[in-house]
Design an enzyme around this catalytic site. Sequence first.
Site, PDB file in Angstrom:
ATOM      1  N   ARG A 304       0.856  -1.188   0.000  1.00  9.37           N
ATOM      2  CA  ARG A 304       0.000   0.000   0.000  1.00  9.37           C
ATOM      3  C   ARG A 304       0.889   1.234   0.000  1.00  9.37           C
ATOM      4  NH1 ARG A 304      -5.100  -2.054   2.409  1.00  9.37           N
ATOM      5  NH2 ARG A 304      -5.286  -3.888   1.097  1.00  9.37           N
ATOM      6  N   GLU A 306       0.452   4.171   0.846  1.00 10.64           N
ATOM      7  CA  GLU A 306      -0.197   5.229   1.616  1.00 10.64           C
ATOM      8  C   GLU A 306       0.867   5.946   2.415  1.00 10.64           C
ATOM      9  OE1 GLU A 306      -4.051   4.179   3.768  1.00 10.64           O
ATOM     10  OE2 GLU A 306      -3.364   2.271   2.982  1.00 10.64           O
ATOM     11  N   ARG A 312      -0.524   2.091  12.930  1.00 13.97           N
ATOM     12  CA  ARG A 312      -1.065   0.849  12.390  1.00 13.97           C
ATOM     13  C   ARG A 312      -0.957   0.714  10.879  1.00 13.97           C
ATOM     14  NH1 ARG A 312      -7.310   0.907  12.274  1.00 13.97           N
ATOM     15  NH2 ARG A 312      -7.721   2.894  11.321  1.00 13.97           N
ATOM     16  N   HIS A 313      -0.204   1.579  10.236  1.00  8.08           N
ATOM     17  CA  HIS A 313      -0.055   1.474   8.792  1.00  8.08           C
ATOM     18  C   HIS A 313       1.360   1.072   8.401  1.00  8.08           C
ATOM     19  CE1 HIS A 313      -3.814   3.848   8.669  1.00  8.08           C
ATOM     20  NE2 HIS A 313      -4.003   3.164   7.556  1.00  8.08           N
ATOM     21  N   GLU A 455     -10.147  -1.870  13.310  1.00  5.83           N
ATOM     22  CA  GLU A 455     -10.586  -2.706  12.205  1.00  5.83           C
ATOM     23  C   GLU A 455      -9.449  -3.633  11.770  1.00  5.83           C
ATOM     24  OE1 GLU A 455     -10.543  -1.056   8.263  1.00  5.83           O
ATOM     25  OE2 GLU A 455     -10.175  -3.187   8.027  1.00  5.83           O
ATOM     26  N   SER A 458     -11.970  -6.221   6.455  1.00  6.79           N
ATOM     27  CA  SER A 458     -13.050  -5.549   5.784  1.00  6.79           C
ATOM     28  C   SER A 458     -13.431  -6.464   4.630  1.00  6.79           C
ATOM     29  CB  SER A 458     -12.520  -4.200   5.302  1.00  6.79           C
ATOM     30  OG  SER A 458     -13.504  -3.537   4.626  1.00  6.79           O
ATOM     31  N   ARG A 506      -1.176  -6.656  12.122  1.00  6.03           N
ATOM     32  CA  ARG A 506      -2.172  -5.955  12.911  1.00  6.03           C
ATOM     33  C   ARG A 506      -2.859  -6.905  13.892  1.00  6.03           C
ATOM     34  NH1 ARG A 506      -6.172  -1.700   9.922  1.00  6.03           N
ATOM     35  NH2 ARG A 506      -4.354  -0.659   9.066  1.00  6.03           N
TER      36      ARG A 506
END
Lengths: 532, 320
Positions: A304, A306, A312-313, A455, A458, A506
């Site tokens: 990812r 991001e 948490r990333h 979360e 998903s 996670r």
Amino acid sequence: MTKEELKGAGEEGEDQAQSKKALKKAQKEAEKAAKKAEKQAKLAAEQQSTEEDDFAKDRYGVSPMVQSQQKLDRVLVRVQELTPEKADQLIWVRARVHTSRAKGKQCFLVLRQQQFNVQALVAVGDRASKQMVKFAANISKESIVDVEAMVRKVDQKIESCSQQEVELHIERIFVISQAEPRLPLQLEDAVRPEGEGDEEGRATVNQDTKLDNRVIDLRTTTSQAIFRLQSGVCQLFRDTLTNKGFVEIQTPKIISAASEGGANVFTVSYFKTSAYLAQSPQLYKQMCICADFDKVFCVGPVFRAEDSNTHRHLTEFVGLDIEMAFNYHYHEVIDSITDTMVQIFKGLRDRFQTEIQTVNKQYPSEPFKFLEPTLRLEYTEGVAMLRAAGVEMGDEEDLSTPNEKLLGRLVKEKYDTDFYVLDKYPLAVRPFYTMPDPSDLKYSNSYDMFMRGEEILSGAQRIHDAQLLTERATHHNIDLEKIKAYIDSFRYGAPPHAGGGIGLERVTMLYLGLHNVRQTSMFPRDPKRLTP
Amino acid sequence: MPMYQVKPISGGDIKVDLPTCMYKLPNIHAQSDSGSCIDNVLQNGEVDPALKALEQRQDEILRRLYELKAAVDGLAKTVTTPDADLDATSLSSAPVMSAPKEVADLDSLLGKDLGALRDIVINANPSSPPLSLLVLHGLLCQRYSVLSTVHVHSSVPSVPPKLLNCLGPRHPDSYTRQRFQLGFTLIWKDVPRLQMKFSVPNMCPIEGEGNVARFLSRLVGLEPRDPVAATLSDSWVDTAFFQLAEGGGKERAAVVRALNAALGRGPWLAGADLSLADVVCACCLLQTGTSAASAPANVQRWLKGCQNLDTLACINPLLQ
């Protein structure tokens, strides 16, 4: 020119002091030489004496580098197996020197092997000479040694070691691999609970130092426990799903089009064009379902792009993905996934209690609680609970991270569970391939799963009808050309299916109640870290 | 008179070379100006008009507050004692029992529905299954559409299957929680006392099987309407849990005698109908292993009658 002039001026001034200074200097040097000679004589004498009376000469030393010169049949005992049953046996152990402390004629060592350690003792006697004790005391911390020793029971429990009931009386000690004397961080400092260091003025090691010297940091009991438990998560995930009749698949990581929209993908050069790193194996999982594999899972890296530097990333993490064809209702899939999670939690609770306790020593947290079967709430219920707690939000609004946390607390308060499913998300906040709810178009057949209010998964029932998929994609203004291959895979008959994916790091973090995902990623990748 | 005096740490007369590039402020250490305002007032006998205006404003606010307080007090008197003139003696003779038991309105009993399923969560220890609550659950299901679920908490390693199925088969509509009026979530958990949670922000947890039974009985209208019978029933509930379920052999025998005497006066323990008292006492008796055969005649007849009721049938598998 100017330089020389200046130099000349300086020399003139020096000339006067020269005689006095030179005298002093000569005197000093003479003194020094005398001292040196004396020292050398002493040293030589000492050496001579050591050479003469060191009866234990061949019982210690630095071994030549192991280049597989010979294959010894020597049995090495694991530190973990050093129990009172082994008392009075002469055994060989290979371990790291954790600490060493010399005290006159004896030297105490703590030998460590992974998370286990044992106290060892070299004392001057008929098996060890003074020189051997001195040698043992000078072995640098973290060096690897081979030790032959007698196992002895101890009267008083050794509180500081994992093997509390025995100690080793060393008879031979050889250094196999020497560590540099200056360590970038001390292991004791790296496992010290946060806050305790501040009080006693002791050092704690900050996250970046730990990550920069990850090899040493990974040797700590906490890290050992974390990654053993993480391996357990993977193992349990595989075992449970295999038992349920799932097939493990491998999916490509270099892909031609971004799987979930265009944002957040890494571009890599691919010969004359460019390609992307897979953000999720979803399309391939779905294609496998369309190819009649029925139930599949895969474990692999996910990328990812991001640029978020949060706790948490990560930019690369391990995804555990599930996709499953169902008969009539996507709750069959939710039940399968939640049961898998519950089996993982149960397995961890029953098999990894020592690891959990070890991590808790440094990072205290409440034990992870869950219900079986897993609690399933609906999105509207969650929103109502939040509203009752004073949060203002719209019906079709997505949950913000603080609201997710708050909802987690409310659910825990009422049901006392750290793991639950929130079902029926608003259609507007889900990706285009999500199946709409049959009775209310505002909602969808999609779900999130939460651990400790964060979360972790998903997922949704996917649209398996090419026409509806085209409609939804147009509604989301997605270029149909780019997802043509995806839509086409549903044109030749596709079973209804649903799925989801969790992040290994996670899940480990949240199960243990840790506060940073970097602690549960062996070599974490984030926007600011590419090494080690 | 000041308490004590301290010499100034620095004299106020230090000359400081102040830069002229900025604006000036009066010296705060200098003694000459301090307290000038009050001094001036005292010396001159004149008050600053601004101060006077402030005083007047405050007086006005205080006066209005007093008025408001008086008004509220008056209102409170009429509100807190609405039936002060009601005749207490007419209470028992009031024909309350004859009023038909209509289906209770959940909104009025449990508060306004906020869109969430009204979920009653009960934490029970698998070592002592709450039989009376299972009976009440059956009654709830007759009256409302109830979503019943059973969970096992991670604090309990495993529970026998009969406890997992104690709320009956799964409702065919259980995939949509919103279709139900009420949720009944039973969690087998390692708790010292049975616990019920309903609305976490507004209500503290209810502890003890007897108290939860009272709460549930109000939802199904099992509590007698007649205040006298209600009190009687209430007292039997306490007796059942404190003396039958938790008491020793002697205590239990005494309660059985008392039950026998009470049942000599009527078919049920409180009033002319089945009430919470009957359900709870019967469950406690059955749980302690009292068989109908060994009990005195009246208790025997009553216990058999209870066991023949449909509502109590659901606990039979748990008694074996």
